[in-house]
Design an enzyme around this catalytic site. Structure first.
Site, PDB file in Angstrom:
ATOM      1  N   GLY A   8     -38.964 -24.972  75.078  1.00 54.03           N
ATOM      2  CA  GLY A   8     -39.444 -25.928  74.075  1.00 54.03           C
ATOM      3  C   GLY A   8     -40.660 -26.742  74.474  1.00 54.03           C
TER       4      GLY A   8
ATOM      5  N   ASN B  63     -46.860 -18.820  64.108  1.00 56.83           N
ATOM      6  CA  ASN B  63     -46.307 -18.463  65.412  1.00 56.83           C
ATOM      7  C   ASN B  63     -47.351 -18.710  66.485  1.00 56.83           C
ATOM      8  OD1 ASN B  63     -44.528 -17.151  67.346  1.00 56.83           O
ATOM      9  ND2 ASN B  63     -45.847 -15.347  67.218  1.00 56.83           N
TER      10      ASN B  63
ATOM     11  N   HIS C 185     -48.468 -17.097  70.135  1.00 52.49           N
ATOM     12  CA  HIS C 185     -48.256 -15.900  70.972  1.00 52.49           C
ATOM     13  C   HIS C 185     -49.140 -16.012  72.213  1.00 52.49           C
ATOM     14  CE1 HIS C 185     -47.334 -11.768  71.994  1.00 52.49           C
ATOM     15  NE2 HIS C 185     -48.621 -11.595  72.221  1.00 52.49           N
TER      16      HIS C 185
ATOM     17  N   GLU D 297     -45.261  -9.244  58.368  1.00 50.60           N
ATOM     18  CA  GLU D 297     -44.086  -8.436  58.683  1.00 50.60           C
ATOM     19  C   GLU D 297     -44.227  -7.696  60.009  1.00 50.60           C
ATOM     20  OE1 GLU D 297     -41.249  -5.527  56.275  1.00 50.60           O
ATOM     21  OE2 GLU D 297     -42.545  -6.731  54.984  1.00 50.60           O
TER      22      GLU D 297
ATOM     23  N   ASP E 239     -46.456 -10.000  65.665  1.00 48.47           N
ATOM     24  CA  ASP E 239     -47.673 -10.490  66.309  1.00 48.47           C
ATOM     25  C   ASP E 239     -48.936 -10.070  65.563  1.00 48.47           C
ATOM     26  OD1 ASP E 239     -46.085 -11.727  68.225  1.00 48.47           O
ATOM     27  OD2 ASP E 239     -46.098  -9.992  69.544  1.00 48.47           O
TER      28      ASP E 239
HETATM   29  C1  GAR Z   1     -44.689 -19.618  75.026  1.00 47.44           C
HETATM   30  O1  GAR Z   1     -45.527 -19.176  76.065  1.00 47.44           O
HETATM   31  C2  GAR Z   1     -44.963 -18.853  73.752  1.00 47.44           C
HETATM   32  O2  GAR Z   1     -46.325 -18.530  73.593  1.00 47.44           O
HETATM   33  C3  GAR Z   1     -44.141 -17.609  73.977  1.00 47.44           C
HETATM   34  O3  GAR Z   1     -42.948 -18.064  74.567  1.00 47.44           O
HETATM   35  C4  GAR Z   1     -43.223 -19.243  75.307  1.00 47.44           C
HETATM   36  C5  GAR Z   1     -42.279 -20.316  74.845  1.00 47.44           C
HETATM   37  O4  GAR Z   1     -42.412 -21.456  75.659  1.00 47.44           O
HETATM   38  N1  GAR Z   1     -43.869 -16.934  72.759  1.00 47.44           N
HETATM   39  C6  GAR Z   1     -43.734 -15.614  72.667  1.00 47.44           C
HETATM   40  O5  GAR Z   1     -43.807 -14.864  73.633  1.00 47.44           O
HETATM   41  C7  GAR Z   1     -43.468 -15.093  71.270  1.00 47.44           C
HETATM   42  N2  GAR Z   1     -43.733 -13.703  71.194  1.00 47.44           N
HETATM   43  P1  GAR Z   1     -41.851 -22.852  75.187  1.00 47.44           P
HETATM   44  O6  GAR Z   1     -40.388 -22.629  74.802  1.00 47.44           O
HETATM   45  O7  GAR Z   1     -41.970 -23.719  76.412  1.00 47.44           O
HETATM   46  O8  GAR Z   1     -42.677 -23.326  74.034  1.00 47.44           O
END
Ligand code: GAR
Length: 216
Positions: free
Chosen positions: A13, A108, A110, A143, A146
């Site tokens: 988070g 989102n 990424h 859909e 990414d």
């Molecule tokens: C972040 O680095 C985000 O970009 C990635 O997960 C992490 C979550 O960190 N998201 C993905 O890989 C989605 N495909 P957080 O819980 O500390 O925000």
């Protein structure tokens, strides 16, 4: 009236925290109104609670199937008057039904410069590919995983000797700026989606960057 954010998490988070912190500025056009996790032990839930934000844990295994789980998320989000759903480390693929329902109201973050490196292990793959820049992307969700109109990207150099962890740390710092920036632009009504492109009103051109720098 402020744009009400529903943030979906699965873990740490830290991006949720960045959004919470940004929303503390009275001039910020959004507020985090609800946090939903698909995991009861997600550390991000405590961050929301500490900020006085309502949380919900909706576990997929408590529902008959994926659409039923997503329907529960949608009704919770709608009951909370959510205007923008922010995926922040939400590690579940969403069905077309959910994505269509929240069309252009679902974004989102990424950890790569999309369309490079969709999917997982982005930092290791960037190092293996020998790219000079890596980074993160905030985009509207479509859909296909990414994929979707890009709102904000932040680039960092890939340095000699980088490991996936050192690179991830450098990208994460930028994620925490990029995500609030994207939300601010949307909240200010400055993002217009046309096909696969998100246009931003009132942009000034940033200076180009080269890596390695010409003086190296
Ligand atoms: C972040 O680095 C985000 O970009 C990635 O997960 C992490 C979550 O960190 N998201 C993905 O890989 C989605 N495909 P957080 O819980 O500390 O925000």
């Amino acid at each position: 009236m402020k744009l009400r954010l529903g943030v979906l998490i699965s873990g740490r988070g830290s991006n949720l925290q960045a959004l919470i912190d940004a929303c503390r500025d009275p001039g910020f056009p959004a507020e985090v109104a609800l946090v939903i996790s698909n995991k009861a032990d997600a550390a991000g839930l405590a961050r929301a609670t500490a900020a006085g934000i309502p949380t919900l844990v909706l576990k997929p295994k408590d529902y008959a199937d994926k659409p039923a789980h997503e329907a529960a998320m949608t009704s919770a989000l709608e009951n909370a008057g959510i205007g923008l759903v922010c995926l922040a480390g939400f590690m579940r693929l969403l069905t077309g039904g959910f994505v269509t329902h929240w069309h252009d109201r679902l974004i989102n973050i990424h950890p790569s410069l999309l369309p490079a490196f969709p999917g997982i292990d982005t930092h290791a793959r960037a190092i293996a590919a020998g790219v000079r820049f890596h980074g993160c992307t905030v985009h509207y969700v479509r859909e296909v995983m990414d994929e979707g109109p890009i709102i904000v990207q932040a680039a960092v150099p890939v340095l000699p000797g980088d490991t996936p962890d050192t690179l991830a740390d450098r990208v994460l710092v930028q994620e925490h700026t990029a995500y609030p920036l994207a939300v601010r632009l949307i909240g200010e009504g400055r993002v217009r989606v046309e096909g696969m492109v998100a246009h931003i009103e009132g942009l000034r051109a940033p200076a180009p960057v080269i890596c390695p720098p010409p003086n190296s």
